[in-house]
Design a protein around this motif. Structure first.
Motif, short mmCIF file in Angstrom:
data_model
loop_
_atom_site.label_atom_id
_atom_site.label_comp_id
_atom_site.label_asym_id
_atom_site.label_seq_id
_atom_site.Cartn_x
_atom_site.Cartn_y
_atom_site.Cartn_z
N SER A 174 0.77 -1.01 0.06
CA SER A 174 0.07 0.01 0.01
C SER A 174 0.92 1.41 -0.17
CB SER A 174 -0.82 0.22 1.26
OG SER A 174 -1.83 -1.08 1.28
N LEU A 175 1.91 1.09 0.93
CA LEU A 175 2.90 2.32 0.76
C LEU A 175 3.53 2.59 -0.46
CD1 LEU A 175 3.68 4.45 2.65
CD2 LEU A 175 5.62 2.94 3.29
N ILE A 176 3.91 1.76 -1.22
CA ILE A 176 4.71 1.89 -2.52
C ILE A 176 3.61 2.44 -3.56
CG2 ILE A 176 4.49 -0.43 -3.65
CD1 ILE A 176 7.49 -0.08 -4.35
N SER A 177 2.45 2.07 -3.45
CA SER A 177 1.16 2.22 -4.48
C SER A 177 1.09 3.80 -4.30
CB SER A 177 0.06 1.37 -4.23
OG SER A 177 -0.42 1.77 -2.99
N ALA A 181 3.89 5.09 -8.95
CA ALA A 181 2.96 4.63 -9.81
C ALA A 181 2.86 3.31 -9.85
CB ALA A 181 3.24 5.27 -11.31
N ALA A 182 3.53 2.53 -8.89
CA ALA A 182 3.38 1.04 -8.87
C ALA A 182 2.16 0.64 -8.52
CB ALA A 182 4.42 0.40 -7.98
N LYS A 183 1.78 -0.41 -9.04
CA LYS A 183 0.24 -1.39 -8.78
C LYS A 183 0.51 -2.54 -8.39
CE LYS A 183 -1.78 2.39 -10.27
NZ LYS A 183 -2.25 3.56 -9.43
N PRO A 184 1.03 -2.74 -7.40
CA PRO A 184 1.05 -3.99 -6.62
C PRO A 184 -0.14 -4.59 -6.16
CG PRO A 184 1.67 -2.66 -4.80
CD PRO A 184 1.59 -1.70 -6.25
N LYS A 185 -0.25 -6.04 -6.07
CA LYS A 185 -1.49 -6.61 -5.35
C LYS A 185 -1.62 -6.13 -4.11
CE LYS A 185 -3.51 -11.01 -5.16
NZ LYS A 185 -3.81 -12.35 -5.57
N ILE A 186 -2.80 -5.87 -3.68
CA ILE A 186 -3.02 -5.53 -2.19
C ILE A 186 -4.18 -6.28 -1.52
CG2 ILE A 186 -3.38 -3.49 -0.61
CD1 ILE A 186 -2.15 -1.62 -2.48
N GLY A 199 9.09 0.85 -7.75
CA GLY A 199 8.22 2.19 -8.14
C GLY A 199 9.30 3.29 -8.21
N VAL A 200 8.96 4.55 -8.86
CA VAL A 200 9.85 5.51 -8.98
C VAL A 200 8.96 6.63 -8.29
CG1 VAL A 200 10.94 6.88 -10.64
CG2 VAL A 200 10.79 4.76 -11.38
N VAL A 201 9.89 7.23 -7.53
CA VAL A 201 9.42 8.44 -6.55
C VAL A 201 10.32 9.78 -7.14
CG1 VAL A 201 8.94 9.12 -4.30
CG2 VAL A 201 8.97 6.70 -4.87
N ALA A 203 10.99 13.35 -5.84
CA ALA A 203 10.55 14.40 -4.58
C ALA A 203 11.45 15.59 -4.90
CB ALA A 203 11.17 13.58 -3.30
N GLY A 204 11.11 16.51 -5.17
CA GLY A 204 11.71 17.91 -5.54
C GLY A 204 12.51 17.56 -7.00
N SER A 205 13.74 17.74 -6.64
CA SER A 205 14.67 17.33 -7.93
C SER A 205 15.26 16.08 -7.87
CB SER A 205 15.81 18.48 -7.73
OG SER A 205 16.78 18.43 -6.73
N THR A 206 14.94 15.09 -6.89
CA THR A 206 15.65 14.18 -6.89
C THR A 206 14.43 12.91 -7.29
OG1 THR A 206 17.02 14.61 -4.90
CG2 THR A 206 16.52 12.24 -5.08
N VAL A 207 15.09 12.16 -8.04
CA VAL A 207 14.24 10.82 -8.58
C VAL A 207 15.06 9.63 -8.15
CG1 VAL A 207 13.24 9.80 -10.59
CG2 VAL A 207 13.44 12.08 -10.44
N TYR A 208 14.14 8.82 -7.29
CA TYR A 208 14.72 7.50 -6.78
C TYR A 208 13.73 6.21 -6.97
CZ TYR A 208 12.14 8.78 -2.53
OH TYR A 208 11.10 9.12 -1.67
N THR A 209 14.44 5.14 -6.88
CA THR A 209 13.58 3.86 -7.07
C THR A 209 13.29 3.40 -5.74
OG1 THR A 209 15.46 2.72 -7.35
CG2 THR A 209 14.21 3.42 -9.53
N ILE A 210 12.08 2.65 -5.49
CA ILE A 210 11.91 2.26 -4.35
C ILE A 210 11.25 0.86 -4.61
CG2 ILE A 210 9.50 3.24 -4.17
CD1 ILE A 210 9.89 3.39 -1.08
#
Length: 485
Positions: A174-177, A181-186, A199-201, A203-210
Motif C-alpha cells: 500500500s505504501l509503494i502504491s 505509480a506502482a500497482k502491486p497486488k493488495i 516504483g519510481v518516486v 521528491a523535488g529534484s531527486t528521483v529515486y526507485t523504491i
C-alpha cells in the motif's frame, strides 16, 4: 498470477569454428595452379546484454539451453566460410553471473552492459594460408576449434535506492502504491506480495526507485517463508525502511519486537549493517494504531532511528517521508566514488615465458599444458599424415621437444597434450639428436663421418672421383712430355 523468476541455471554453448579447406586451383592448361583453400568462419559468441525492458529471468527458466550458430567451412577458390551468428541474451539490470561453484563472473549493472559468457571457436586455416616457401602446396587444412560450453547461474538483484522491509501485511505494498505509480497486488492476508515490486518516486529534484520486498518472517535468512528468495534484492539498496504495523491483530506482535526480528534476519543475511535505517509506523489512521505509535515512538528514537508516522489510506506523512528518503538517497549517491573511464592495461608476457608447462605423471607419462599446444592439437586432423607432421614442426619450434628432453622423457614414453578428460596421447619419437655424446675433439663432429649417412657416402664418392680424375690428368701430362725428358 504473475510469475517471477530471479535465479536460473543456464547451459550455454558457443558456436564451433568452421574447418579450413584443402583445395588446389585448377583451370585449363594449369592443372596445378597452387593451393586455394579458404579459411573457416568463426563460431558465434554467447553474449549477455542488460535491457531495461526485461524484468525477470522467466524465459531462461523455461528454456535453459542456449547455443550460438557454428561457423561455415571454407571453400575452394579462396572462399572464406561465413562466421556464426552471435547469440544475444537480454537480462534485467542487476543480474549477477556466476559459475556453478558460486564464483562471480560478472555483475551486470547499467543499460547496455555486455558480458561474453561463451566465446565462439576460431575457424581453421585453409591450405592457402598455410603455404610457405618450404611448403608450397600443403595437402591439409586446420580444423575449426570447438566453441566454449559452460553452465552459468544468473541471479537477479534488483537495482533500487530504497527497500521496504517488514512483516507480511505490514502495508508495504500500500505504501509503494501511494508513493509511486506502482500497482502491486493488495489484500488483507499474509504473503499477498509474491514478487518484488519497483516504483519510481519524485521528491523535488531527486528521483529515486523504491522496492517492496516480500514479507519477512523469523528464519527468513535460513530459507523460511519467502525471505531467502528475495533478501538478495535488498543488497543493492542504499536505504532500508522498516515498515511496522501499528494496527496488527496478532496479540504476540508489537512494533518493537517486529523491528528486532527483521534486524536479526538482516544481520544473519549479512552485508547490510552500513545502510541507513528509517522506521515507518504505518496504519496510524486507525485510532488504536495512532495510540500504539505514540507509545513506541520514544523508544525507537532512543535507538537513534528516524521515525515517521504515516497512513497509506489518508496519505498522512507521505510527503515528509518521500523528501526524507530523497535526502538520504542523494547523500548515498554523493558518497559513491566517481566512475572513471575504463583504463586499457597492457600486460606483456615475460621474454623467457615459454607459454606451456611439462609435468611428469607416473614413470612414463609426461603431460604438456599450454594455450598454444592445446589449441594446435584441436586444430589437427590426425587422419592426415601431413597435418600431423605440421603439428610436430610447430611443437618443435615452440620448444616442447627440448622441454621434454630436459624433463627426462625418453623414446617410447607417453606424451599427453591437454587436460585429462580430453587429452591427446601419443608415444614420443624425438626428432632431435642428443649431440653431446656424438661430438669428438673441438671443431670436429663424428656425425659427419658416420658411414650410414647417405650424404657422407655421396661426399666420399665425389672425393674419390676427384682423386681419380686428378691422378689421370697427371699421368697423361707425364706421358705427353716424356719424349723430351
Amino acid at each position: 498470477m504473475t510469475t517471477f523468476v530471479d535465479r536460473v541455471e543456464l547451459h550455454i554453448a558457443a558456436g564451433n569454428g568452421g574447418h579450413g579447406c584443402a583445395s588446389v586451383h585448377r583451370e585449363k592448361f594449369k592443372p596445378l595452379g597452387g593451393p586455394d583453400g579458404g579459411d573457416g568462419g568463426h563460431g558465434g559468441d554467447v553474449v549477455l546484454v542488460v535491457d531495461h525492458e526485461v524484468t525477470t529471468l522467466l524465459d531462461y527458466h523455461y528454456s535453459p539451453h542456449r547455443k550460438a550458430t557454428n561457423g561455415k567451412p571454407g571453400g575452394g577458390g579462396n572462399r572464406t566460410g561465413a562466421n556464426g551468428q552471435e547469440l544475444v541474451l537480454r537480462v534485467p539490470d542487476g543480474t549477477v553471473v556466476m559459475d556453478r561453484s558460486g564464483e562471480v563472473l560478472a555483475d551486470l549493472v547499467g543499460e547496455g552492459t555486455t558480458f561474453v559468457a561463451g566465446a565462439g571457436g576460431r575457424g581453421g586455416l585453409g591450405n592457402a594460408a598455410l603455404a610457405s616457401a618450404r611448403r608450397k602446396a600443403p595437402g591439409f587444412a586446420l580444423l575449426g576449434e570447438p566453441g566454449e560450453s559452460r553452465d552459468i547461474v544468473l541471479e537477479l538483484k534488483s537495482v533500487a535506492d530504497v527497500a521496504l522491509v517488514g512483516y507480511p501485511s505490514a502495508g508495504k505494498s500500500s505504501l509503494i502504491s501511494v508513493l509511486s505509480a506502482a500497482k502491486p497486488k493488495i489484500a488483507d492476508y499474509p504473503f499477498t506480495t509474491l514478487v518484488p515490486n519497483l516504483g519510481v518516486v519524485t521528491a523535488g529534484s531527486t528521483v529515486y526507485t523504491i522496492a517492496d520486498v516480500p514479507g519477512l518472517i523469523p528464519g527468513a535468512s535460513e530459507g523460511k517463508g519467502l525471505g531467502l528468495e528475495f533478501l538478495r534484492h535488498v543488497e543493492r539498496c542504499s536505504v532500508l525502511v522498516h515498515v511496522l504495523d501499528t494496527a496488527t491483530l496478532e496479540s504476540e506482535r508489537e512494533p518493537l519486537s517486529d523491528l528486532d526480528v527483521i534486524e536479526a534476519e538482516l544481520a544473519s543475511y549479512g552485508g547490510l549493517a552500513d545502510r541507513p535505517r528509517v522506521v515507518v509506523l504505518n496504519k496510524t489512521d486507525i485510532p488504536d494504531g495512532q495510540d500504539l505509535a505514540d507509545i513506541v515512538r520514544p523508544d525507537l528514537e532512543a535507538r537513534g532511528l528516524r521515525v515517521f508516522e504515516v497512513s497509506a489510506v489518508s496519505r498522512k506523512g507521505l510527503r515528509e517521508l518521500s523528501f526524507a528518503l530523497a535526502e538520504l538517497v542523494a547523500g548515498a549517491r554523493a558518497a559513491q566514488p566517481k566512475e572513471e573511464s575504463t583504463r586499457i592495461v597492457i600486460r606483456p608476457k615475460a621474454v623467457d615465458e615459454a607459454g606451456f608447462t611439462v609435468r611428469q605423471e607416473g614413470d612414463s607419462l609426461f603431460r604438456v599444458r599450454g594455450e598454444k599446444p592445446e589449441r594446435w592439437v584441436r586444430q589437427t586432423d590426425f587422419s592426415n599424415d601431413e597435418a600431423v607432421g605440421y603439428l610436430a614442426d610447430r611443437l618443435e619450434r615452440l620448444g616442447v621437444e627440448q622441454a621434454l628432453l630436459k624433463a627426462g622423457a625418453r623414446q617410447g614414453d607417453g606424451v599427453a597434450i591437454g587436460p585429462e578428460e580430453n587429452a591427446v596421447v601419443f608415444d614420443w619419437e624425438p626428432t632431435m639428436a642428443g649431440g653431446a655424446e656424438l661430438l669428438g675433439r673441438r671443431g670436429e663432429d663424428r656425425r659427419m663421418e658416420d658411414p650410414q649417412r647417405p650424404a657422407v657416402q655421396r661426399r666420399r664418392d665425389r672425393e674419390a672421383e676427384r682423386e681419380d680424375k686428378d691422378a689421370g690428368d697427371i699421368q697423361r701430362e707425364y706421358d705427353e712430355f716424356r719424349p723430351f725428358g
